[in-house]
Every structure is written in structure tokens, then in C-alpha cells.
Design a protein around this motif. Structure first.
Motif, PDB file in Angstrom:
ATOM      1  N   VAL A   1       0.839  -1.201   0.000  1.00  0.00           N
ATOM      2  CA  VAL A   1       0.000   0.000   0.000  1.00  0.00           C
ATOM      3  C   VAL A   1       0.880   1.259   0.000  1.00  0.00           C
ATOM      4  O   VAL A   1       0.598   2.229  -0.716  1.00  0.00           O
ATOM      5  CB  VAL A   1      -0.980  -0.012   1.194  1.00  0.00           C
ATOM      6  CG1 VAL A   1      -1.680   1.329   1.352  1.00  0.00           C
ATOM      7  CG2 VAL A   1      -1.994  -1.129   1.026  1.00  0.00           C
ATOM      8  N   ALA A   2       1.949   1.243   0.784  1.00  0.00           N
ATOM      9  CA  ALA A   2       2.852   2.396   0.813  1.00  0.00           C
ATOM     10  C   ALA A   2       3.491   2.625  -0.552  1.00  0.00           C
ATOM     11  O   ALA A   2       3.601   3.770  -1.012  1.00  0.00           O
ATOM     12  CB  ALA A   2       3.926   2.205   1.881  1.00  0.00           C
ATOM     13  N   GLU A   3       3.908   1.553  -1.219  1.00  0.00           N
ATOM     14  CA  GLU A   3       4.488   1.685  -2.564  1.00  0.00           C
ATOM     15  C   GLU A   3       3.451   2.201  -3.557  1.00  0.00           C
ATOM     16  O   GLU A   3       3.759   3.029  -4.409  1.00  0.00           O
ATOM     17  CB  GLU A   3       5.049   0.338  -3.029  1.00  0.00           C
ATOM     18  CG  GLU A   3       6.320  -0.058  -2.300  1.00  0.00           C
ATOM     19  CD  GLU A   3       6.774  -1.474  -2.621  1.00  0.00           C
ATOM     20  OE1 GLU A   3       6.243  -2.090  -3.574  1.00  0.00           O
ATOM     21  OE2 GLU A   3       7.660  -1.969  -1.894  1.00  0.00           O
ATOM     22  N   GLU A   4       2.230   1.726  -3.405  1.00  0.00           N
ATOM     23  CA  GLU A   4       1.136   2.157  -4.283  1.00  0.00           C
ATOM     24  C   GLU A   4       0.876   3.659  -4.148  1.00  0.00           C
ATOM     25  O   GLU A   4       0.491   4.321  -5.107  1.00  0.00           O
ATOM     26  CB  GLU A   4      -0.119   1.363  -3.916  1.00  0.00           C
ATOM     27  CG  GLU A   4      -1.320   1.596  -4.779  1.00  0.00           C
ATOM     28  CD  GLU A   4      -2.469   0.693  -4.323  1.00  0.00           C
ATOM     29  OE1 GLU A   4      -3.523   1.250  -3.948  1.00  0.00           O
ATOM     30  OE2 GLU A   4      -2.312  -0.546  -4.331  1.00  0.00           O
ATOM     31  N   HIS A   5       1.096   4.194  -2.964  1.00  0.00           N
ATOM     32  CA  HIS A   5       0.837   5.615  -2.684  1.00  0.00           C
ATOM     33  C   HIS A   5       2.129   6.411  -2.499  1.00  0.00           C
ATOM     34  O   HIS A   5       2.110   7.473  -1.879  1.00  0.00           O
ATOM     35  CB  HIS A   5      -0.046   5.744  -1.441  1.00  0.00           C
ATOM     36  CG  HIS A   5      -1.412   5.160  -1.613  1.00  0.00           C
ATOM     37  ND1 HIS A   5      -2.422   5.826  -2.265  1.00  0.00           N
ATOM     38  CD2 HIS A   5      -1.919   3.956  -1.247  1.00  0.00           C
ATOM     39  CE1 HIS A   5      -3.504   5.072  -2.276  1.00  0.00           C
ATOM     40  NE2 HIS A   5      -3.218   3.919  -1.674  1.00  0.00           N
ATOM     41  N   ALA A   6       3.231   5.909  -3.052  1.00  0.00           N
ATOM     42  CA  ALA A   6       4.545   6.532  -2.834  1.00  0.00           C
ATOM     43  C   ALA A   6       4.579   7.995  -3.255  1.00  0.00           C
ATOM     44  O   ALA A   6       5.147   8.841  -2.551  1.00  0.00           O
ATOM     45  CB  ALA A   6       5.626   5.745  -3.564  1.00  0.00           C
ATOM     46  N   ALA A   7       3.980   8.331  -4.385  1.00  0.00           N
ATOM     47  CA  ALA A   7       4.015   9.718  -4.865  1.00  0.00           C
ATOM     48  C   ALA A   7       3.266  10.642  -3.896  1.00  0.00           C
ATOM     49  O   ALA A   7       3.740  11.734  -3.572  1.00  0.00           O
ATOM     50  CB  ALA A   7       3.422   9.811  -6.266  1.00  0.00           C
ATOM     51  N   GLU A   8       2.123  10.178  -3.436  1.00  0.00           N
ATOM     52  CA  GLU A   8       1.331  10.980  -2.491  1.00  0.00           C
ATOM     53  C   GLU A   8       2.080  11.152  -1.167  1.00  0.00           C
ATOM     54  O   GLU A   8       2.108  12.243  -0.592  1.00  0.00           O
ATOM     55  CB  GLU A   8      -0.011  10.305  -2.246  1.00  0.00           C
ATOM     56  CG  GLU A   8      -0.935  11.074  -1.346  1.00  0.00           C
ATOM     57  CD  GLU A   8      -2.256  10.355  -1.128  1.00  0.00           C
ATOM     58  OE1 GLU A   8      -3.030  10.834  -0.290  1.00  0.00           O
ATOM     59  OE2 GLU A   8      -2.514   9.321  -1.774  1.00  0.00           O
ATOM     60  N   ILE A   9       2.702  10.093  -0.704  1.00  0.00           N
ATOM     61  CA  ILE A   9       3.477  10.151   0.545  1.00  0.00           C
ATOM     62  C   ILE A   9       4.644  11.113   0.388  1.00  0.00           C
ATOM     63  O   ILE A   9       4.910  11.938   1.271  1.00  0.00           O
ATOM     64  CB  ILE A   9       3.949   8.738   0.954  1.00  0.00           C
ATOM     65  CG1 ILE A   9       2.741   7.880   1.341  1.00  0.00           C
ATOM     66  CG2 ILE A   9       4.968   8.800   2.084  1.00  0.00           C
ATOM     67  CD1 ILE A   9       3.042   6.394   1.469  1.00  0.00           C
ATOM     68  N   ALA A  10       5.342  11.050  -0.743  1.00  0.00           N
ATOM     69  CA  ALA A  10       6.465  11.959  -0.990  1.00  0.00           C
ATOM     70  C   ALA A  10       5.994  13.414  -1.001  1.00  0.00           C
ATOM     71  O   ALA A  10       6.670  14.302  -0.470  1.00  0.00           O
ATOM     72  CB  ALA A  10       7.141  11.611  -2.310  1.00  0.00           C
ATOM     73  N   ARG A  11       4.824  13.654  -1.600  1.00  0.00           N
ATOM     74  CA  ARG A  11       4.274  15.020  -1.629  1.00  0.00           C
ATOM     75  C   ARG A  11       3.983  15.517  -0.214  1.00  0.00           C
ATOM     76  O   ARG A  11       4.288  16.658   0.132  1.00  0.00           O
ATOM     77  CB  ARG A  11       2.981  15.039  -2.443  1.00  0.00           C
ATOM     78  CG  ARG A  11       3.073  15.788  -3.734  1.00  0.00           C
ATOM     79  CD  ARG A  11       1.756  15.999  -4.472  1.00  0.00           C
ATOM     80  NE  ARG A  11       0.663  15.075  -4.228  1.00  0.00           N
ATOM     81  CZ  ARG A  11       0.498  13.914  -4.871  1.00  0.00           C
ATOM     82  NH1 ARG A  11       1.340  13.534  -5.800  1.00  0.00           N
ATOM     83  NH2 ARG A  11      -0.540  13.145  -4.592  1.00  0.00           N
ATOM     84  N   LEU A  12       3.411  14.649   0.619  1.00  0.00           N
ATOM     85  CA  LEU A  12       3.109  15.043   1.998  1.00  0.00           C
ATOM     86  C   LEU A  12       4.373  15.366   2.786  1.00  0.00           C
ATOM     87  O   LEU A  12       4.432  16.364   3.496  1.00  0.00           O
ATOM     88  CB  LEU A  12       2.320  13.933   2.702  1.00  0.00           C
ATOM     89  CG  LEU A  12       0.883  13.749   2.239  1.00  0.00           C
ATOM     90  CD1 LEU A  12       0.291  12.479   2.842  1.00  0.00           C
ATOM     91  CD2 LEU A  12       0.036  14.956   2.607  1.00  0.00           C
TER      92      LEU A  12
END
Length: 130
Positions: free
Chosen positions: A52-63
Motif C-alpha cells: 500500500v505504501a508503494e502504491e501511494h509513494a508519490a502521495e506520501i512523498a508530496r506530503l
């Protein structure tokens, strides 16, 4: 919690009331597993959690990018900052009131901008002298 606060450079300090329910939710969703160690709960990311973290990596990086960009605002928590925040806010208030009274006169806007730029340069000069 202290590692998370460190990551935010003092601009956010998580409380137990925000962290523990979040950890419980992550556990309920199978994204972390809990292991008791020396009477404490240690949380580990599961394979599903990694996915799940890999799937949302771009969003996490933005945050995290947003958090890092706000890090410099943590300085307002320093006791010495209280000595200058009041006068700085009164300066901004005077500028806004003057601007409102001038009905948006471009000369007034330009003059206020020049005053702010000059003040910023003078303050930055002080920093270089220290």
C-alpha cells in the motif's frame, strides 16, 4: 512520536490521542502487526502495508515535501520569537489598514512593498553580522 515530531522539525508534535488510534486502524487493516517487546508494543509494517505504501509513494512523498517546506516555521515556537511576533504583526496590520484607506492606490502598494523589502534586507544584514 518523538521521531515523527523530529521529522516535522518542531512544526507538529503528535499526541497519543492521534497516534494510537491511527496505529490501531493500521493494525485492523492488516497494514502493521504488533509485537510485544519488554512490555511495549512494537509495530512492524506488513507485506500488505509495504504494498500500500508503494502504491501511494508519490502521495506520501508530496506530503513529506510539504512538511519539510514548513519546517522553517518551527522557529516561531522559540521563546525569543515571541519578542518580535507582536511588533511584526502590528507592522503588517498598519500596512493593511493603510492599503485599505488608500483604496488600492498603486503608489501606496509600491511604497509599502519597498518598506517591507528594506526592513527584510536590514534584518538579514543583522543575521550576517551575528
Amino acid at each position: 512520536m518523538s521521531r515523527l515530531a523530529d521529522r516535522f522539525n518542531g512544526t507538529y508534535e503528535p499526541s497519543a490521542g492521534s497516534i494510537y488510534p491511527t496505529l490501531q486502524l493500521l493494525e485492523d487493516e492488516g497494514l502493521v502487526r504488533v509485537e510485544p517487546v519488554d512490555g511495549r508494543k512494537v509495530h512492524h509494517v506488513t507485506d500488505e502495508g509495504r504494498r500500500v505504501a508503494e502504491e501511494h509513494a508519490a502521495e506520501i512523498a508530496r506530503l513529506w515535501g510539504r512538511a519539510a517546506s514548513r519546517g522553517e516555521w518551527g522557529m516561531f515556537r522559540e521563546p525569543e520569537a515571541a519578542e518580535i511576533i507582536g511588533p511584526a504583526l502590528r507592522l503588517v496590520k498598519a500596512a493593511v489598514k493603510t492599503l485599505a484607506h488608500s483604496h488600492g492606490d498603486p503608489r501606496v502598494i509600491e511604497s509599502i512593498q519597498e518598506i517591507f523589502v528594506d526592513a527584510r534586507h536590514r534584518i538579514e544584514d543583522l543575521r550576517r553580522q551575528v
